[in-house]
Design a protein around this motif. Structure first.
Motif, PDB file in Angstrom:
ATOM      1  N   LEU A   1     -12.334 -44.989  29.003  1.00  0.00           N
ATOM      2  CA  LEU A   1     -13.483 -44.255  28.464  1.00  0.00           C
ATOM      3  C   LEU A   1     -14.689 -44.440  29.376  1.00  0.00           C
ATOM      4  O   LEU A   1     -14.985 -45.558  29.794  1.00  0.00           O
ATOM      5  N   VAL A   2     -15.360 -43.344  29.696  1.00  0.00           N
ATOM      6  CA  VAL A   2     -16.669 -43.433  30.341  1.00  0.00           C
ATOM      7  C   VAL A   2     -17.671 -43.115  29.238  1.00  0.00           C
ATOM      8  O   VAL A   2     -17.739 -41.987  28.769  1.00  0.00           O
ATOM      9  N   PRO A   3     -18.410 -44.133  28.768  1.00  0.00           N
ATOM     10  CA  PRO A   3     -19.182 -43.949  27.536  1.00  0.00           C
ATOM     11  C   PRO A   3     -20.399 -43.058  27.710  1.00  0.00           C
ATOM     12  O   PRO A   3     -20.834 -42.760  28.820  1.00  0.00           O
ATOM     13  N   GLU A   4     -20.911 -42.671  26.541  1.00  0.00           N
ATOM     14  CA  GLU A   4     -21.995 -41.711  26.447  1.00  0.00           C
ATOM     15  C   GLU A   4     -23.316 -42.259  26.988  1.00  0.00           C
ATOM     16  O   GLU A   4     -24.036 -41.559  27.694  1.00  0.00           O
ATOM     17  N   ASP A   5     -23.593 -43.517  26.647  1.00  0.00           N
ATOM     18  CA  ASP A   5     -24.882 -44.086  27.015  1.00  0.00           C
ATOM     19  C   ASP A   5     -24.716 -44.955  28.253  1.00  0.00           C
ATOM     20  O   ASP A   5     -24.295 -46.093  28.179  1.00  0.00           O
ATOM     21  N   ARG A   6     -25.028 -44.344  29.396  1.00  0.00           N
ATOM     22  CA  ARG A   6     -24.797 -45.002  30.669  1.00  0.00           C
ATOM     23  C   ARG A   6     -25.446 -46.385  30.738  1.00  0.00           C
ATOM     24  O   ARG A   6     -24.840 -47.357  31.161  1.00  0.00           O
ATOM     25  N   LYS A   7     -26.704 -46.465  30.327  1.00  0.00           N
ATOM     26  CA  LYS A   7     -27.457 -47.709  30.517  1.00  0.00           C
ATOM     27  C   LYS A   7     -27.057 -48.780  29.517  1.00  0.00           C
ATOM     28  O   LYS A   7     -26.971 -49.947  29.862  1.00  0.00           O
TER      29      LYS A   7
ATOM     30  N   LEU B   1     -16.323 -52.687  26.776  1.00  0.00           N
ATOM     31  CA  LEU B   1     -15.758 -51.379  27.099  1.00  0.00           C
ATOM     32  C   LEU B   1     -15.095 -51.370  28.470  1.00  0.00           C
ATOM     33  O   LEU B   1     -14.442 -50.404  28.840  1.00  0.00           O
ATOM     34  N   SER B   2     -15.298 -52.445  29.254  1.00  0.00           N
ATOM     35  CA  SER B   2     -14.596 -52.557  30.528  1.00  0.00           C
ATOM     36  C   SER B   2     -13.367 -53.436  30.380  1.00  0.00           C
ATOM     37  O   SER B   2     -12.777 -53.856  31.375  1.00  0.00           O
ATOM     38  N   GLY B   3     -13.010 -53.762  29.146  1.00  0.00           N
ATOM     39  CA  GLY B   3     -11.790 -54.515  28.921  1.00  0.00           C
ATOM     40  C   GLY B   3     -11.942 -56.012  29.000  1.00  0.00           C
ATOM     41  O   GLY B   3     -10.953 -56.744  29.034  1.00  0.00           O
ATOM     42  N   VAL B   4     -13.180 -56.521  29.012  1.00  0.00           N
ATOM     43  CA  VAL B   4     -13.384 -57.964  29.026  1.00  0.00           C
ATOM     44  C   VAL B   4     -13.225 -58.483  27.601  1.00  0.00           C
ATOM     45  O   VAL B   4     -13.733 -57.884  26.658  1.00  0.00           O
ATOM     46  N   ASN B   5     -12.515 -59.603  27.455  1.00  0.00           N
ATOM     47  CA  ASN B   5     -12.345 -60.232  26.148  1.00  0.00           C
ATOM     48  C   ASN B   5     -13.595 -61.074  25.882  1.00  0.00           C
ATOM     49  O   ASN B   5     -13.648 -62.259  26.205  1.00  0.00           O
TER      50      ASN B   5
END
Lengths: 515, 332
Positions: free
Chosen positions: A338-344, B218-222
Motif C-alpha cells: 500500500l502507498v498510503p493516502e497521507d504522505r507525511k 505500514l512498511s511492515g515493521v513489527n
C-alpha cells in the motif's frame, strides 16, 4: 438584500492556483449551496471567509463593510461569520454550555457566573429548538448533537452567516431532516447559510440559490428552483485538465486479489457510510480505479486489505489463497503493498534519508543473515529506482522531507515497487503534486500493470481515475454502487453514481443554464 | 526585489563555514574539551592518567545503561526505572550466590547471568505493559521504579549483601591490560550498540519506529516487537551494570543506582538524541556520559559539593536541549 459579496477573489499556494477570480453573492436569510468537485476550491474559499487564509486579490464585502483580508479568525466570528467544519471545534471534556460560551463566559466578581452561563445556554437552546442538555459533556453526544452545539455556539456570537462544510456527510436520514428543520429556523431569523454538500438531492430540496465552482473558478450561479440535479452535475464536472489515457498493452490475466464480503471490525460509527460487506476483485495486468466521494469508504477498504485495520467479517484472497491479516506485515508477505493516502503522516520518515526511506521494507533481502545490511546493495536499489522513476534528488543521503511532494511520492512508489508486489494499492497517488509529476506517476502505474501487477488506484480526482483505470468501481456510503469499464465511463455518469447512487440523470438543459 | 547592491548573501554562494551548524554538530565534544581544559588548569591532579581512569570507571557503570537508553529514546520512549531495576537485579544475584550457591570459582558467572537475566525479564515485562496495555512508557516505568526498589528492600530487609570472593570482585576492580574491567565492558557494550544501530536491519527499524511509528507499521515493521525489545535491552544492561557495581563496591546495596535514571537520560539527551525519537546515536550518548562524568569529577576536585553538582548538571541538560532547539530553528 445582499449580506455577503465575494468579488474576484484569487488565492495561490506555491505551485497551485487554488482560486482564480471567484465571485459569490449570498443574500440575507438565504440558504446558498456551494457546489463543486473535490479540489474545486470550495474549502479554500471557506477558509478565506473565515480568515484561516488571506486572499491574494479581490474583495469580500459583508453587511456593507469591506473586510480586511488580514483579519484574525476571531475578528470574523465577532463580525458574524461562523464556520462549522467537518471536524468540529469542540472540547469533549467540557459541557454543552461551556463549549457554547468558551472564552466568553458571563462573569461575576471576576469569576465565572455558572448559574447565568447555564441559564443563558438553556434559553438559547430553547430558542433555537435544540433538544440538548446544557450540562451534558460533549464527549457523550452523537455527531448530530455535536453539530447542534456548533450551531448554538455560532448563535451565541450572533452569527449572521453560518458556513457549513458537508454538514450531512456524517448524519443519518432522520438527523438530516432535523438539521434541515434547524436551518429553516435559522433562515426565519434572517441568518444566512452557506451549505457545502455533494448530496445534490438535499441541495435541491432545501437551498435557495447555488454557486458552482470548478478548478478554482466560478462557473455558474442561480436559483435552485430553476435547475435539476442533472444540471448541477453537469456544471460541476465540465472539462478538466486532460490526462493521457492509459493504453493497455496486454489483456488482463488471472484474478490476483479477491475481496469477499469484507466488513471492518471497528466501523467509524460517526459515519453512516462505513463499509458493509464489500466484494471486488482485481486481475493481474489491470488497473482498478476506486471512485467515490471523500468518506465513501475507499481508504478504509484499502487499509483492511492491507491488514492495517482489523477485519470483522469476510476475507481477502491473493492467488485464491485466503490471507490471515493481523498486521501490514502479513499483507506484505502475501504480496500486497500500500502507498498510503497521507504522505507525511503515514508514508515518509521526513528527517531520514531517501535511502533509508526507500529500502526499509526490503531490508531483509538486502541483509546478510537477514540482519547485516549490505549498504552497497541498498545504494544500488535506490539508484535503480532513482533512474526508473526519475526521482530528482541531490543524493540518496538527503532527508526525504527536503524533496518536493512529487519526488517524495516517487520514493514511496519505489519503496513499494522494490518489494515486487503482486497487488499494489495506491491511495491518492498524485494529491498535492504538480501536473508534470502527476503524468509521470500515471505512467509508472501503467507500466507496473503491464508487468502483470494488479494495481488498485484510489483517487478523488475523476479525471485521474478515468485516465489511469481499466475498470472503475464506484463507492457510495460504504457500498459499491457501480463497476464500469473505464473506456465507456463518463465523468457525468461517475459523478451521478458517487453523489446520488444512480446514473439515471436526465440530459441537462444547457439553454436554461447559460441564460 | 532586492537591489543589486544589497549586501545580503545570495543563496547560490558556495557554502561558507557555518559556525552555528558546526557548533551544533560537535557541541558535545567541544563542550567536553572545554571542561577538560578548564578543570585541567584549575587543578593539576585533574589531568592525570589515574584520574582519567577513575572518571572512566565511574562513567562506565551508568554509561552501559545509557547505551540501552539510546535505543529506548530512539523509538520515542523513556525508562525511569533503570536505577531501581539495577538495584533489584544486583541484590537478587548477590542473594542467589551468597545464600543459595555459596562460595565457588564460578559464583561470578552465576551472578552475572542472574543479574542480567532478571534485568532482561524486568525490562521485557515493562515493554509488554507499554505495547499490550497501552500504558504510556513514562507511567509504566515510573511504576516500575517504585516496584523494583520496593522489591529490593523486601529481599534483604533493606540491608546490603556482601562477602564476594576475589573472582567476583575482579569484575569491578580488576584490570585488563591497564584498563579497569567495567571500562572494557562499557567499551564493548557501546561498540555493540553502535554496530546494531548503524549497520543492522534491527537498528533501522528502531529509527523507523521513532521517526514515524505509523509509517513504520505500514512498511511492515513489527512495531510492538521493536518497542518491547528496546525495554528488554535496557533492562538487561541495567542488570549487567548492577552486577559490575556490586563487584566494584564489594557489596550489593538496596540503595544502589538511586538517581541513575537522571544521569542516564541526561547522557542520551546531552548526546544529541531527540526525545521525540528517530534521531540520535550511541556515539553522542558516550560523549554525553563522559561529559557528565568529567563534570562531576572536576567539580569534586574543585571542592564543589554534590548538592551544587546536581544544580549544575540539571542546568546543563536544559541548556543542551535549548541550544539544540535554537540551532535547529535558526539554521540558514
Amino acid at each position: 438584500m445582499t449580506l455577503l459579496d465575494v468579488s474576484q477573489v484569487s488565492k495561490s499556494f506555491p505551485g497551485v492556483r487554488a482560486l482564480d477570480q471567484v465571485d459569490l453573492v449570498v443574500g440575507v436569510g438565504e440558504v446558498h449551496a456551494l457546489l463543486g468537485e473535490n479540489g474545486a476550491g470550495k474549502s479554500t474559499l471557506i477558509k478565506i471567509l473565515s480568515a484561516a487564509h488571506a486572499a491574494d486579490a479581490g474583495t469580500v464585502t459583508f453587511a456593507g463593510q469591506v473586510l480586511d483580508p488580514r483579519d484574525a479568525p476571531l475578528r470574523r466570528q465577532q463580525l458574524g461569520i461562523a464556520t462549522i467544519y467537518q471536524e468540529f471545534n469542540l472540547f469533549p471534556e467540557l459541557s454543552v454550555a461551556e463549549n457554547m460560551y468558551l472564552g466568553r463566559e458571563p462573569r461575576r466578581l471576576g469569576l465565572v457566573d455558572w448559574s447565568r452561563l447555564r441559564a443563558d445556554a438553556q434559553a438559547l437552546l430553547n430558542d433555537l429548538g435544540l433538544p440538548l442538555n446544557p450540562d451534558a459533556p460533549v464527549r457523550g453526544l452523537t455527531v448530530a448533537e455535536q453539530q447542534m452545539v456548533e450551531i448554538a455556539k455560532a448563535m451565541t456570537l450572533n452569527a449572521r452567516l453560518i458556513i457549513m462544510d458537508e454538514p450531512t456527510a456524517a448524519l443519518s436520514g432522520r438527523e438530516v431532516d432535523r438539521l434541515h428543520a434547524i436551518i429553516a429556523g435559522l433562515k426565519a431569523r434572517s441568518v444566512s447559510v452557506i451549505y457545502v454538500s455533494h448530496r445534490l438531492g438535499e441541495v435541491k430540496a432545501m437551498c435557495d440559490r447555488y454557486t458552482v465552482m470548478r478548478d478554482g473558478r466560478f462557473v455558474a450561479s442561480g436559483d435552485v428552483a430553476d435547475v435539476e440535479v442533472a444540471d448541477m452535475v453537469r456544471l460541476m464536472v465540465g472539462r478538466h485538465v486532460e490526462f493521457e489515457r492509459r493504453t493497455r498493452r496486454r489483456p488482463p490475466g488471472a484474478v490476483v486479489l479477491k475481496v469477499e464480503g469484507v466488513t471492518p471490525a471497528a466501523p467509524r460509527l460517526s459515519a453512516p457510510g462505513y463499509l458493509r460487506q464489500v466484494s471486488f476483485a482485481a486481475r493481474g495486468g489491470e488497473i482498478v480505479g476506486l471512485a467515490g466521494l471523500v468518506g465513501a469508504g475507499r481508504t478504509d477498504l484499502a487499509r483492511l486489505i492491507f491488514g492495517a485495520d482489523p477485519i470483522a467479517a469476510g476475507r481477502v484472497l491473493v492467488d485464491d489463497k485466503p490471507l490471515s491479516l493481523r498486521s501490514p506485515r502479513d499483507a506484505i508477505q502475501a504480496g500486497i503493498m500500500l502507498v498510503p493516502e497521507d504522505r507525511k503522516q503515514q508514508g515518509c520518515f521526513l528527517d531520514h534519508s531517501i535511502r533509508r526511506n526507500l529500502s526499509l521494507p526490503s531490508l531483509k533481502a538486502l541483509s546478510a543473515l537477514g540482519q547485516w545490511v549490505d549498504e552497497r546493495a541498498e545504494r544500488d536499489l535506490v539508484e535503480t529506482y532513482r533512474q526508473k522513476l526519475r526521482i530528482k534528488m541531490a543524493d540518496a543521503e538527503t532527508a526525504i522531507g527536503k524533496l518536493s511532494g512529487g519526488n517524495q511520492q516517487k520514493v514511496l512508489l519505489g519503496r513499494a515497487m522494490a518489494l515486487t508486489p503482486k497487488v499494489l494499492i495506491v491511495d491518492e497517488p498524485t494529491r498535492g503534486i504538480d501536473i508534470g509529476a502527476k503524468a509521470e506517476v500515471h505512467q509508472v502505474l501503467s507500466d507496473l500493470a503491464d508487468l502483470g501487477v494488479a494495481v488498485v488506484v484510489i483517487s478523488s480526482e475523476l479525471a485521474e481515475v478515468m485516465a489511469v483505470s481499466d475498470r472503475i468501481v464506484v463507492f457510495r456510503e460504504g457500498v459499491i454502487v457501480a463497476d464500469l469499464d473505464a473506456q465507456t465511463a463518463t465523468e457525468e455518469g461517475l459523478m451521478a453514481h458517487m453523489a446520488t447512487g444512480t446514473d439515471r440523470v436526465a440530459a441537462p438543459d444547457m439553454e436554461r443554464l447559460t441564460a | 526585489m532586492t537591489a543589486p547592491s544589497s549586501p545580503a548573501p545570495l543563496a547560490t554562494d558556495k557554502p561558507r563555514f557555518d559556525l552555528l551548524a558546526f557548533a551544533r554538530k560537535h557541541r558535545t565534544i567541544l563542550f567536553l574539551l572545554l571542561l577538560v581544559a578548564v578543570f585541567g588548569v584549575a587543578n593539576e591532579r585533574f589531568l592525570t592518567a589515574r584520574n582519567a581512569l577513575n572518571i572512566l570507571s565511574e562513567v562506565s557503570i551508568y554509561g552501559i545503561i545509557a547505551v540501552g537508553m539510546t535505543f529506548v529514546i530512539l523509538i520515542g520512549g523513556i525508562d525511569v526505572a533503570v536505577g531501581s531495576l539495577l538495584a533489584f537485579a544486583s541484590i537478587a544475584a548477590a542473594y542467589v550466590v551468597t545464600a543459595v550457591v555459596g562460595d565457588g570459582p564460578a559464583t561470578w558467572l552465576i551472578a552475572l547471568l542472574v543479574s542480567t537475566l532478571i534485568g532482561l525479564a524486568g525490562g521485557y515485562v515493562q515493554g509488554k505493559a507499554v505495547t499490550w496495555l497501552h500504558v504510556p512508557a513514562f507511567v509504566v516505568t515510573l511504576g516500575g521504579m517504585t516496584v523494583w526498589r520496593g522489591a529490593t528492600l523486601l529481599l534483604n530487609d533493606g540491608g546490603p549483601i556482601s562477602g564476594f570472593n576475589d573472582a567476583y570482585r575482579w569484575w569491578g576492580s580488576g584490570e585488563i591490560l591497564f584498563l579497569p574491567v567495567p571500562v572494557v565492558i562499557f567499551a564493548l557494550v557501546a561498540a555493540a550498540g553502535h554496530l546494531a544501530l548503524r549497520y543492522t536491519r534491527y537498528g533501522r527499524q528502531v529509527y523507523a519506529v521513532g521517526g514515524n511509528a505509523e509509517a513504520a507499521r505500514l512498511s511492515g515493521v513489527n512495531v510492538d516487537f521493536i518497542t518491547t525489545s528496546v525495554y528488554a535491552i535496557i533492562g538487561a544492561l541495567a542488570g549487567l551494570s548492577g552486577f559490575l557495581l556490586s563487584a566494584r563496591l564489594g557489596s550489593a546495596e538496596a540503595v544502589a543506582g538511586t538517581g541513575y535514571e537522571l544521569r542516564v537520560i541526561a547522557s542520551v539527551v546531552i548526546g544529541g538524541a531527540s526525545l521525540t525519537g528517530g534521531s540520535g546515536g550511541v556515539g553522542g550518548t558516550v560523549l554525553g556520559a563522559l561529559l557528565i562524568g568529567v563534570l562531576s569529577n572536576g567539580l569534586v576536585m574543585l571542592h564543589v559539593t554534590s548538592y551544587v553538582q546536581q544544580v549544575v548538571i540539571g542546568l546543563i541538560i536544559v541548556a543542551a536541549v535549548a541550544f539544540d532547539h535554537y540551532a535547529r530553528t535558526h539554521k540558514a
